[in-house]
Design an enzyme around this catalytic site. Sequence first.
Site, mmCIF file in Angstrom:
data_model
loop_
_atom_site.group_PDB
_atom_site.id
_atom_site.type_symbol
_atom_site.label_atom_id
_atom_site.label_comp_id
_atom_site.label_asym_id
_atom_site.label_seq_id
_atom_site.Cartn_x
_atom_site.Cartn_y
_atom_site.Cartn_z
ATOM 1 N N GLY A 49 1.083 -1.441 -0.166
ATOM 2 C CA GLY A 49 0.156 0.048 -0.148
ATOM 3 C C GLY A 49 1.171 1.247 0.024
ATOM 4 O O GLY A 49 0.390 2.318 -0.556
ATOM 5 N N GLU A 100 2.019 -8.355 -2.266
ATOM 6 C CA GLU A 100 0.561 -8.709 -1.719
ATOM 7 C C GLU A 100 1.042 -9.937 -2.075
ATOM 8 O O GLU A 100 0.592 -10.559 -1.031
ATOM 9 C CB GLU A 100 -0.383 -8.061 -2.668
#
Length: 264
Positions: A111, A134
């Site tokens: 993020g 991720e």
Amino acid sequence: QFPEIQRSRLESCIVEVLMCRQRARNSLGHVFVGQIRELVSGLQHDSAARVVIFRSLVPRVFCAGADLKERAQMSNSEAELFVHGLRSLMNEIAALPMPTIAAVDGFALGGGLELALACDLRTMAYTAQVGLIETTRGLLPGAGGSQRLPRAVGFAKAKELIFTGRHVGGQEALELGLVNRAVPQNESGDAAHREALNLAREILPQAPVAVRMAKAAINRGIEVDIASGMAIEGMCYARVIPTRDRQEGMAAFIEKRTPRYTGE
């Protein structure tokens, strides 16, 4: 409690968003994200802000991505709702009317890189590391990374980086087109921030309405076919025709002087 997000105004026209969640390395937790959202919302209508810089006050870290301690306490539905909110925050950052710059002086992972990608421009220290990690956590980028990274570096390279979860340093990020400028890190650890300021100061002398309309034309046009993009460009161009800044630009050219733009 010391605020995790601060706002600073430099030279009257540059606004800095200062991330300072020290212990959690600017990881994207509920409170932190809420504070960013509130600050970004206030910037939407700040006509005096000509450039916004996102930077970290935490040494060697831009943003470490998801707050995994918080995420571990969430149910599946809560996690999905939170990521939906995170995605909408990145969209709000991308939609800010003025140019935005991410100054990446340390790690920007998951993020954190998605936050940098939501900005228009990126500066980076050679020693910094960025990556969409991720898949190494059993996830995929959920805050815009799967869409913005391919648009920045091309589909094949984006797939490689996302499938492998690999980090890249400043030199490779520059070669990929992931960042606009990469610089050697300095002793104070803020080389990318200083380069972001240099970039901002190159933007400041230009006509503010024209810069904002250019951003709108590019952002909207990239999502449609070329004919529709031309129509968008025409509409944005029509917005600058009646401005005083356009008249000032023409007068300055004729009079062979530096224009004095007011944003009107």
